[in-house]
Scaffold this motif. Structure first.
Motif, PDB file in Angstrom:
ATOM      1  N   VAL A 192     127.291  76.301  12.422  1.00 52.41           N
ATOM      2  CA  VAL A 192     126.383  76.618  11.211  1.00 52.41           C
ATOM      3  C   VAL A 192     126.832  77.942  10.472  1.00 52.41           C
ATOM      4  CG1 VAL A 192     124.255  75.871  12.346  1.00 52.41           C
ATOM      5  CG2 VAL A 192     124.928  78.007  13.082  1.00 52.41           C
ATOM      6  N   GLY A 193     128.178  78.031  10.663  1.00 49.66           N
ATOM      7  CA  GLY A 193     128.846  79.013   9.904  1.00 49.66           C
ATOM      8  C   GLY A 193     128.581  80.354  10.126  1.00 49.66           C
ATOM      9  N   LEU A 194     128.206  80.840  11.491  1.00 47.10           N
ATOM     10  CA  LEU A 194     127.646  82.190  11.963  1.00 47.10           C
ATOM     11  C   LEU A 194     128.920  82.909  12.728  1.00 47.10           C
ATOM     12  CD1 LEU A 194     123.928  81.331  12.602  1.00 47.10           C
ATOM     13  CD2 LEU A 194     124.949  82.253  10.400  1.00 47.10           C
ATOM     14  N   LYS A 195     128.733  84.255  12.482  1.00 50.48           N
ATOM     15  CA  LYS A 195     129.672  85.172  13.305  1.00 50.48           C
ATOM     16  C   LYS A 195     128.589  85.754  14.321  1.00 50.48           C
ATOM     17  CE  LYS A 195     133.349  85.345   9.833  1.00 50.48           C
ATOM     18  NZ  LYS A 195     134.022  86.356   8.988  1.00 50.48           N
ATOM     19  N   LEU A 196     128.858  86.116  15.495  1.00 50.23           N
ATOM     20  CA  LEU A 196     128.021  86.595  16.335  1.00 50.23           C
ATOM     21  C   LEU A 196     128.741  88.116  16.789  1.00 50.23           C
ATOM     22  CD1 LEU A 196     127.344  83.808  19.003  1.00 50.23           C
ATOM     23  CD2 LEU A 196     126.197  84.435  16.574  1.00 50.23           C
ATOM     24  N   GLN A 197     127.645  88.986  16.928  1.00 50.31           N
ATOM     25  CA  GLN A 197     127.827  90.245  17.359  1.00 50.31           C
ATOM     26  C   GLN A 197     126.891  90.385  18.606  1.00 50.31           C
ATOM     27  OE1 GLN A 197     126.036  93.144  14.585  1.00 50.31           O
ATOM     28  NE2 GLN A 197     127.003  94.864  15.773  1.00 50.31           N
ATOM     29  N   PRO A 198     127.563  90.186  19.753  1.00 50.39           N
ATOM     30  CA  PRO A 198     126.877  90.419  21.168  1.00 50.39           C
ATOM     31  C   PRO A 198     126.364  92.223  21.280  1.00 50.39           C
ATOM     32  CG  PRO A 198     128.763  89.368  21.363  1.00 50.39           C
ATOM     33  CD  PRO A 198     128.891  89.767  20.180  1.00 50.39           C
ATOM     34  N   LEU A 199     125.011  92.260  21.761  1.00 50.23           N
ATOM     35  CA  LEU A 199     124.603  93.514  21.847  1.00 50.23           C
ATOM     36  C   LEU A 199     123.860  93.713  23.189  1.00 50.23           C
ATOM     37  CD1 LEU A 199     123.362  94.698  18.289  1.00 50.23           C
ATOM     38  CD2 LEU A 199     125.534  95.636  19.516  1.00 50.23           C
ATOM     39  N   ASN A 200     123.830  94.704  23.801  1.00 44.92           N
ATOM     40  CA  ASN A 200     123.171  94.831  25.049  1.00 44.92           C
ATOM     41  C   ASN A 200     121.932  95.828  24.956  1.00 44.92           C
ATOM     42  OD1 ASN A 200     124.856  93.082  26.393  1.00 44.92           O
ATOM     43  ND2 ASN A 200     126.323  94.837  27.120  1.00 44.92           N
ATOM     44  N   ALA A 201     120.799  95.824  25.747  1.00 41.62           N
ATOM     45  CA  ALA A 201     119.938  96.798  25.802  1.00 41.62           C
ATOM     46  C   ALA A 201     119.215  96.564  27.275  1.00 41.62           C
ATOM     47  CB  ALA A 201     118.914  96.911  24.577  1.00 41.62           C
ATOM     48  N   THR A 202     119.238  97.729  28.099  1.00 45.19           N
ATOM     49  CA  THR A 202     118.375  97.635  29.563  1.00 45.19           C
ATOM     50  C   THR A 202     117.156  98.641  29.365  1.00 45.19           C
ATOM     51  OG1 THR A 202     120.488  96.973  30.323  1.00 45.19           O
ATOM     52  CG2 THR A 202     118.805  97.947  31.720  1.00 45.19           C
ATOM     53  N   THR A 203     117.249  99.583  28.553  1.00 45.80           N
ATOM     54  CA  THR A 203     116.110 100.395  28.511  1.00 45.80           C
ATOM     55  C   THR A 203     115.650 100.702  27.075  1.00 45.80           C
ATOM     56  OG1 THR A 203     117.785 102.416  27.837  1.00 45.80           O
ATOM     57  CG2 THR A 203     117.314 101.957  30.404  1.00 45.80           C
ATOM     58  N   ILE A 204     114.554 101.332  26.971  1.00 49.30           N
ATOM     59  CA  ILE A 204     114.017 101.535  25.517  1.00 49.30           C
ATOM     60  C   ILE A 204     114.918 102.440  24.659  1.00 49.30           C
ATOM     61  CG2 ILE A 204     112.212 102.815  24.431  1.00 49.30           C
ATOM     62  CD1 ILE A 204     110.493 102.493  26.681  1.00 49.30           C
ATOM     63  N   GLY A 205     115.775 103.263  25.185  1.00 49.57           N
ATOM     64  CA  GLY A 205     116.592 104.108  24.380  1.00 49.57           C
ATOM     65  C   GLY A 205     117.805 103.075  23.924  1.00 49.57           C
ATOM     66  N   GLU A 206     118.245 102.319  24.635  1.00 54.09           N
ATOM     67  CA  GLU A 206     119.422 101.524  24.644  1.00 54.09           C
ATOM     68  C   GLU A 206     118.817 100.380  23.378  1.00 54.09           C
ATOM     69  OE1 GLU A 206     120.938  99.562  27.960  1.00 54.09           O
ATOM     70  OE2 GLU A 206     121.753 101.472  28.749  1.00 54.09           O
ATOM     71  N   LEU A 207     117.811  99.958  23.537  1.00 52.51           N
ATOM     72  CA  LEU A 207     117.066  99.253  22.388  1.00 52.51           C
ATOM     73  C   LEU A 207     116.997  99.886  21.230  1.00 52.51           C
ATOM     74  CD1 LEU A 207     115.825  96.334  22.253  1.00 52.51           C
ATOM     75  CD2 LEU A 207     113.590  97.287  22.670  1.00 52.51           C
ATOM     76  N   ASP A 208     116.850 101.264  21.031  1.00 51.04           N
ATOM     77  CA  ASP A 208     117.046 101.887  19.663  1.00 51.04           C
ATOM     78  C   ASP A 208     118.454 102.109  19.157  1.00 51.04           C
ATOM     79  OD1 ASP A 208     114.279 102.592  19.308  1.00 51.04           O
ATOM     80  OD2 ASP A 208     114.267 104.400  20.585  1.00 51.04           O
ATOM     81  N   SER A 209     119.350 102.165  20.419  1.00 56.94           N
ATOM     82  CA  SER A 209     120.827 102.320  20.031  1.00 56.94           C
ATOM     83  C   SER A 209     121.278 100.880  19.368  1.00 56.94           C
ATOM     84  CB  SER A 209     121.615 102.683  21.191  1.00 56.94           C
ATOM     85  OG  SER A 209     121.121 103.935  21.572  1.00 56.94           O
ATOM     86  N   ALA A 210     120.797  99.875  19.916  1.00 58.45           N
ATOM     87  CA  ALA A 210     121.151  98.579  19.631  1.00 58.45           C
ATOM     88  C   ALA A 210     120.873  98.439  17.918  1.00 58.45           C
ATOM     89  CB  ALA A 210     120.708  97.342  20.435  1.00 58.45           C
ATOM     90  N   PHE A 211     119.841  98.798  17.724  1.00 59.42           N
ATOM     91  CA  PHE A 211     119.297  98.639  16.334  1.00 59.42           C
ATOM     92  C   PHE A 211     120.158  99.503  15.292  1.00 59.42           C
ATOM     93  CE2 PHE A 211     115.782  96.055  17.758  1.00 59.42           C
ATOM     94  CZ  PHE A 211     115.533  95.306  16.718  1.00 59.42           C
ATOM     95  N   GLU A 212     120.433 100.669  15.920  1.00 57.59           N
ATOM     96  CA  GLU A 212     121.352 101.597  15.062  1.00 57.59           C
ATOM     97  C   GLU A 212     122.773 100.842  14.695  1.00 57.59           C
ATOM     98  OE1 GLU A 212     120.497 104.515  13.738  1.00 57.59           O
ATOM     99  OE2 GLU A 212     118.642 104.139  14.313  1.00 57.59           O
ATOM    100  N   THR A 213     123.111 100.360  15.884  1.00 55.52           N
ATOM    101  CA  THR A 213     124.371  99.405  15.828  1.00 55.52           C
ATOM    102  C   THR A 213     124.349  98.551  14.733  1.00 55.52           C
ATOM    103  OG1 THR A 213     124.977 100.004  18.088  1.00 55.52           O
ATOM    104  CG2 THR A 213     126.268  98.297  17.040  1.00 55.52           C
TER     105      THR A 213
END
Length: 328
Positions: A192-213
């Protein structure tokens, strides 16, 4: 025999009879229910589990006791909890949605029945020998959460055709789900012509950081893996995706009901109900080894029209079928 002795004997018998009657009353079975989240966030799923129990004649608080154990990633207290359940020999251990928990219980006991609900293939996980013939002390439901990743990517591409860079968010603690989701997404993305960007989150803080990335690296859209921790942070997901105006696809309708854009997946509440049914059947004497693992047959695509309008997304013709649903 003196009259005083007769009175003592009669009085002693009157005391002993109620004690004997109480001793003969059947013991109420105890079921341990293990799930990530809280009683508040999981109220609907717990209600579905209770409905399943009721269908087999069990009513919590009357002829059954259910202990609810709410877990938090990274599950540091899980080993001690499971050891206690095994020591006390609870009647059944029920767990839904986190393979790590089901595997830990399976490793701890070969005798206490386990009823699971998993999105990853339970044969692949090692929970059962086969879907038709589990062959051990575990059985349950399989709602194919990871196998539909390709379908979710295609639906996202239909809704946001201009998207090229798609972030894939997984919880690495949930190893099997994370690995399978990434593998299936990587296999489906080129078509489908998509490029993927894998991200990890295990905690609330890491979830915020993933969105910043995602914001820093300009992701066009987001696909969220199935995970109980993510489900219980759905309000945070809705807030962050709205703030960053990023179209996101989720594994369950609860995200969309909270304000997320779209979801595609199995009817998860029916899986909770079936876990309750199997728990009741086992309490009545059925053997887990002889109860086939049930696979989901009902899948739903749910779209939040309000969120779509807020993101400037027009619903393409034919995206929704009669079996699908749009939420205002």
């Amino acid at each position: 025999m003196r009259r005083r002795d007769i009175i003592k004997v009669v009085a002693g018998s009157a005391i002993a009879w109620p004690l004997a009657a109480r001793a003969q009353q059947p013991t109420i079975p105890v079921v341990a229910f293990l799930r990530t989240g809280s009683a508040d966030t999981e109220s609907r799923n717990v209600a579905a589990f209770r409905i399943g129990l009721n269908e087999t004649g069990y009513v919590e608080g009357q002829n059954l006791t259910v202990e609810y154990h709410w877990l938090e990633s990274p599950y540091d207290r899980l080993p001690a909890l499971i050891a206690d359940l095994v020591r006390r020999q609870v009647a059944v251990i029920a767990t839904v949605g986190t393979p790590l928990v089901a595997l830990a219980v399976k490793a701890a006991t070969a005798t206490i029945p386990i009823v699971f609900g998993e999105g990853v293939d339970p044969v692949q996980l090692g929970l059962v020998a086969s879907l038709a013939h589990p062959g051990g002390n575990a059985t349950g439901t399989y709602f194919l959460a990871t196998e539909i990743t390709a379908k979710r990517l295609r639906l996202l591409n239909d809704m946001v055709p201009q998207a090229v860079r798609v972030a894939v968010l997984v919880n690495p603690v949930n190893t099997d789900t994370a690995k399978t989701t990434l593998r299936d997404a990587q296999e489906a993305a080129p078509a489908v012509g998509l490029k993927l960007q894998p991200l990890n989150a295990t905690t609330i803080g890491e979830l915020d950081s993933a969105f910043e990335t995602m914001r820093r690296e300009r992701a066009d859209a987001l696909i969220v893996a199935g995970d109980a921790f993510f489900l219980n942070r759905r309000t945070q997901f809705v807030t962050l995706t709205a703030r960053d105006r990023i179209p996101a696809t989720f594994p369950q309708r609860a995200f969309v009901e909270a304000g997320g854009l779209m979801s595609y997946g199995a009817d998860i509440m029916d899986s909770f109900r079936q876990v309750g049914v199997y728990t009741g059947k086992i309490l009545k004497g059925a053997k887990p080894a002889e109860l086939p693992v049930l696979q989901s047959t009902k899948f739903e695509f749910v779209l939040n029209r309000h969120t779509a309008r807020a993101l400037g997304i027009e619903m393409p013709p034919g995206v929704l079928s009669i079996a699908d649903e749009a939420i205002e």
